[in-house]
Design a protein around this motif. Structure first.
Motif, PDB file in Angstrom:
ATOM      1  N   SER A   1      19.871  19.958  61.876  1.00 28.04           N
ATOM      2  CA  SER A   1      18.650  20.671  62.299  1.00 28.04           C
ATOM      3  C   SER A   1      18.543  22.007  61.575  1.00 28.04           C
ATOM      4  CB  SER A   1      18.664  20.917  63.806  1.00 28.04           C
ATOM      5  OG  SER A   1      18.693  19.705  64.497  1.00 28.04           O
ATOM      6  N   ALA A   2      19.682  22.697  61.462  1.00 27.16           N
ATOM      7  CA  ALA A   2      19.673  23.993  60.774  1.00 27.16           C
ATOM      8  C   ALA A   2      19.266  23.821  59.309  1.00 27.16           C
ATOM      9  CB  ALA A   2      21.047  24.650  60.880  1.00 27.16           C
ATOM     10  N   LEU A   3      19.839  22.812  58.648  1.00 27.90           N
ATOM     11  CA  LEU A   3      19.496  22.568  57.241  1.00 27.90           C
ATOM     12  C   LEU A   3      18.021  22.186  57.113  1.00 27.90           C
ATOM     13  CD1 LEU A   3      22.674  20.561  56.083  1.00 27.90           C
ATOM     14  CD2 LEU A   3      22.123  22.957  55.558  1.00 27.90           C
ATOM     15  N   ALA A   4      17.539  21.367  58.035  1.00 28.81           N
ATOM     16  CA  ALA A   4      16.133  20.953  58.002  1.00 28.81           C
ATOM     17  C   ALA A   4      15.209  22.151  58.176  1.00 28.81           C
ATOM     18  CB  ALA A   4      15.866  19.909  59.085  1.00 28.81           C
ATOM     19  N   ASN A   5      15.712  23.172  58.896  1.00 29.13           N
ATOM     20  CA  ASN A   5      14.903  24.373  59.124  1.00 29.13           C
ATOM     21  C   ASN A   5      15.138  25.459  58.080  1.00 29.13           C
ATOM     22  OD1 ASN A   5      13.517  23.487  61.426  1.00 29.13           O
ATOM     23  ND2 ASN A   5      15.305  23.899  62.719  1.00 29.13           N
ATOM     24  N   GLY A   6      15.853  25.112  56.994  1.00 32.04           N
ATOM     25  CA  GLY A   6      15.975  26.055  55.877  1.00 32.04           C
ATOM     26  C   GLY A   6      17.200  26.950  55.904  1.00 32.04           C
ATOM     27  N   ALA A   7      18.218  26.580  56.691  1.00 30.46           N
ATOM     28  CA  ALA A   7      19.441  27.396  56.717  1.00 30.46           C
ATOM     29  C   ALA A   7      20.071  27.470  55.330  1.00 30.46           C
ATOM     30  CB  ALA A   7      20.455  26.803  57.701  1.00 30.46           C
ATOM     31  N   ASP A   8      20.742  28.582  55.048  1.00 29.66           N
ATOM     32  CA  ASP A   8      21.533  28.719  53.827  1.00 29.66           C
ATOM     33  C   ASP A   8      22.938  28.177  54.063  1.00 29.66           C
ATOM     34  OD1 ASP A   8      19.425  29.882  52.555  1.00 29.66           O
ATOM     35  OD2 ASP A   8      20.377  31.827  52.219  1.00 29.66           O
TER      36      ASP A   8
ATOM     37  N   ASN B   1      23.702  19.092  46.678  1.00 31.57           N
ATOM     38  CA  ASN B   1      22.399  18.765  46.087  1.00 31.57           C
ATOM     39  C   ASN B   1      21.416  19.906  46.356  1.00 31.57           C
ATOM     40  OD1 ASN B   1      19.791  17.734  45.526  1.00 31.57           O
ATOM     41  ND2 ASN B   1      20.568  15.639  45.713  1.00 31.57           N
ATOM     42  N   LYS B   2      21.299  20.775  45.371  1.00 30.79           N
ATOM     43  CA  LYS B   2      20.491  21.990  45.565  1.00 30.79           C
ATOM     44  C   LYS B   2      18.986  21.694  45.525  1.00 30.79           C
ATOM     45  CE  LYS B   2      23.328  23.581  42.671  1.00 30.79           C
ATOM     46  NZ  LYS B   2      24.462  22.700  43.073  1.00 30.79           N
ATOM     47  N   LYS B   3      18.616  20.620  44.847  1.00 27.62           N
ATOM     48  CA  LYS B   3      17.194  20.243  44.815  1.00 27.62           C
ATOM     49  C   LYS B   3      16.732  19.903  46.241  1.00 27.62           C
ATOM     50  CE  LYS B   3      14.312  17.373  41.805  1.00 27.62           C
ATOM     51  NZ  LYS B   3      14.346  16.319  40.777  1.00 27.62           N
ATOM     52  N   LYS B   4      17.549  19.095  46.921  1.00 25.85           N
ATOM     53  CA  LYS B   4      17.210  18.738  48.311  1.00 25.85           C
ATOM     54  C   LYS B   4      17.247  19.982  49.198  1.00 25.85           C
ATOM     55  CE  LYS B   4      17.529  13.985  48.225  1.00 25.85           C
ATOM     56  NZ  LYS B   4      16.389  13.148  48.512  1.00 25.85           N
ATOM     57  N   LEU B   5      18.319  20.750  49.069  1.00 25.43           N
ATOM     58  CA  LEU B   5      18.491  21.924  49.934  1.00 25.43           C
ATOM     59  C   LEU B   5      17.330  22.898  49.748  1.00 25.43           C
ATOM     60  CD1 LEU B   5      20.449  23.406  51.922  1.00 25.43           C
ATOM     61  CD2 LEU B   5      21.374  24.583  49.914  1.00 25.43           C
TER      62      LEU B   5
ATOM     63  N   GLY C   1      14.131  24.843  51.933  1.00 26.67           N
ATOM     64  CA  GLY C   1      14.092  26.302  52.070  1.00 26.67           C
ATOM     65  C   GLY C   1      15.448  26.973  52.044  1.00 26.67           C
ATOM     66  N   GLY C   2      16.515  26.203  51.817  1.00 32.37           N
ATOM     67  CA  GLY C   2      17.876  26.763  51.842  1.00 32.37           C
ATOM     68  C   GLY C   2      18.428  27.056  50.458  1.00 32.37           C
ATOM     69  N   ARG C   3      19.487  27.863  50.432  1.00 30.30           N
ATOM     70  CA  ARG C   3      20.215  28.166  49.196  1.00 30.30           C
ATOM     71  C   ARG C   3      21.712  28.043  49.471  1.00 30.30           C
ATOM     72  NH1 ARG C   3      19.333  33.914  47.272  1.00 30.30           N
ATOM     73  NH2 ARG C   3      20.850  33.224  45.720  1.00 30.30           N
TER      74      ARG C   3
ATOM     75  N   LEU D   1      24.162  38.223  55.376  1.00 31.98           N
ATOM     76  CA  LEU D   1      22.985  37.393  55.097  1.00 31.98           C
ATOM     77  C   LEU D   1      22.048  37.403  56.300  1.00 31.98           C
ATOM     78  CD1 LEU D   1      24.738  34.348  53.366  1.00 31.98           C
ATOM     79  CD2 LEU D   1      23.309  36.068  52.254  1.00 31.98           C
ATOM     80  N   LYS D   2      20.799  37.513  56.029  1.00 31.59           N
ATOM     81  CA  LYS D   2      19.820  37.644  57.121  1.00 31.59           C
ATOM     82  C   LYS D   2      19.196  36.291  57.470  1.00 31.59           C
ATOM     83  CE  LYS D   2      20.409  42.093  57.236  1.00 31.59           C
ATOM     84  NZ  LYS D   2      21.656  42.368  57.970  1.00 31.59           N
ATOM     85  N   LYS D   3      19.941  35.224  57.286  1.00 30.16           N
ATOM     86  CA  LYS D   3      19.413  33.885  57.572  1.00 30.16           C
ATOM     87  C   LYS D   3      20.416  33.104  58.402  1.00 30.16           C
ATOM     88  CE  LYS D   3      17.273  31.201  54.863  1.00 30.16           C
ATOM     89  NZ  LYS D   3      16.974  30.300  53.735  1.00 30.16           N
ATOM     90  N   GLU D   4      19.960  31.992  58.966  1.00 28.98           N
ATOM     91  CA  GLU D   4      20.904  31.092  59.622  1.00 28.98           C
ATOM     92  C   GLU D   4      21.837  30.510  58.552  1.00 28.98           C
ATOM     93  OE1 GLU D   4      20.767  28.433  63.481  1.00 28.98           O
ATOM     94  OE2 GLU D   4      19.256  27.827  62.029  1.00 28.98           O
ATOM     95  N   ILE D   5      23.095  30.331  58.941  1.00 29.07           N
ATOM     96  CA  ILE D   5      24.113  29.922  57.967  1.00 29.07           C
ATOM     97  C   ILE D   5      24.850  28.673  58.435  1.00 29.07           C
ATOM     98  CG2 ILE D   5      26.379  30.536  56.983  1.00 29.07           C
ATOM     99  CD1 ILE D   5      25.518  33.411  57.020  1.00 29.07           C
ATOM    100  N   VAL D   6      25.127  27.797  57.476  1.00 33.82           N
ATOM    101  CA  VAL D   6      26.106  26.722  57.662  1.00 33.82           C
ATOM    102  C   VAL D   6      27.250  27.009  56.699  1.00 33.82           C
ATOM    103  CG1 VAL D   6      26.555  24.264  57.314  1.00 33.82           C
ATOM    104  CG2 VAL D   6      24.393  25.008  58.364  1.00 33.82           C
ATOM    105  N   PHE D   7      28.481  27.001  57.188  1.00 25.74           N
ATOM    106  CA  PHE D   7      29.627  27.183  56.305  1.00 25.74           C
ATOM    107  C   PHE D   7      30.103  25.831  55.770  1.00 25.74           C
ATOM    108  CE2 PHE D   7      30.126  31.221  58.701  1.00 25.74           C
ATOM    109  CZ  PHE D   7      30.227  32.085  57.622  1.00 25.74           C
ATOM    110  N   ALA D   8      30.469  25.819  54.499  1.00 25.56           N
ATOM    111  CA  ALA D   8      31.058  24.619  53.893  1.00 25.56           C
ATOM    112  C   ALA D   8      32.368  25.059  53.236  1.00 25.56           C
ATOM    113  CB  ALA D   8      30.115  24.007  52.874  1.00 25.56           C
TER     114      ALA D   8
END
Lengths: 207, 207
Positions: free
Chosen positions: B64-71, B84-88, B92-94, B126-133
């Protein structure tokens, strides 16, 4: 479970000690052992002590080529990222990955072959000694074999560690039937991390 | 051994079929299964069917976070390359990896901690929602836990798959004691390829 208090600079050394202890006695040369240890270090997978094969004086031939400034051609941008380019460039070498090139995509689509196969053809145009680092596509190994047998390329050696389930075992067995210096992970396992680790282990032995 | 004649576009589909056949019955949700399959696809290591843990509604929360543009913040440039940065970016994510940043190196040296730990602190800015990898450093997981418990960061979730031999098992067990949504490869195994594969599996379910 308790966290071991260890300085950042000591983590890799301690890791290698643990891997060596776990492996016990092995029948590799000291140079081959360094490569095996680094493949296990990057994957925590001890299968690499069983499946890595060193053929046709591979470590000596590939290391000598790298020491003399050979370029590396890889089929994966992850391996390109993982290879220590500072070390490689200090020796005069560069890493090439043509996988994202537009002309490669077009040619592959036109002939309905993989982009990796087309990349190996593009490597024939490089005017330097080449070491291949194949971490993804078995079709890259098959095309290298064809190009070598047709006299169109004569690489210093191959790190042949594609990973996967379709034609991977078979492509490795085919390349192993050539007289090319090669380090191959027999079976299905491998990957861009393993390709980079094997190359880096040799770079670290040189400089 | 005979090479199977297969079109490039069909290789991944055939690979996934072989992995599913080999795995047999598993007790994952369909979404979790897609992630497990992709981890095995990138490593040919079926241990990931045993060691991948999905905690605190991880797949739903992270997707859900990724779908909403999380970095995404990762501790390895290889994972950054593999995601896959094209998908990300279409969502709206980076992807951020601060490991090679000069300020990170200096701060880590000054405090004698790992660069990965400093990178996690930098992510707090970072001023965005984050997912750690996390595909390499257990110290990254330990620092995320500390920062979360200190209220300095509140990530949407963690892909926690560092690999190695020093504090890796322990760091994973510690992060699993938090209530953070997380996908963790229990034990020593993991890596940048696994981190990228887990993230990509979720991206491919979204778009």
């Amino acid at each position: 479970m308790k966290i071991e208090n260890i300085k950042p600079a000591d983590i890799e050394k301690r890791s290698m000690e643990i891997i060596k202890e776990t492996l016990g006695d092995v029948c590799f040369t000291p140079e081959e052992e360094k490569i095996v240890l680094r493949a296990i270090h990057t994957s925590a997978d001890f299968d690499y002590a069983e499946n890595l094969c060193f053929l046709n004086d591979a470590v000596h031939k590939i290391s000598s080529a790298l020491a003399n400034g050979a370029d590396i051609v890889t089929d994966t941008n992850m391996a390109k990222t993982g290879i220590n380019k500072k070390k490689l460039e200090s020796l005069g070498g560069r890493v090439h990955c043509f996988m994202a090139d537009e002309d490669v995509a077009q040619e592959a689509a036109k002939r309905d072959i993989t982009r990796a196969a087309v990349c190996m053809e593009k490597a024939c145009g490089l005017k330097k000694e080449i070491v291949f680092a194949i971490g993804n596509a078995p079709t890259a190994l098959l095309r290298i074999k064809e190009l070598y047998e047709a006299g169109e390329i004569n690489p210093a050696g191959i790190v042949g560690v594609p990973v996967g389930f379709v034609n991977v075992i078979e492509a490795k067995e085919q390349i192993m039937n050539t007289d090319l210096p090669q380090i191959v992970a027999r079976g299905r396992k491998g990957g861009s991390n393993i390709a980079a680790a094997v190359i880096n282990a040799m770079l670290y032995m040189i400089c």
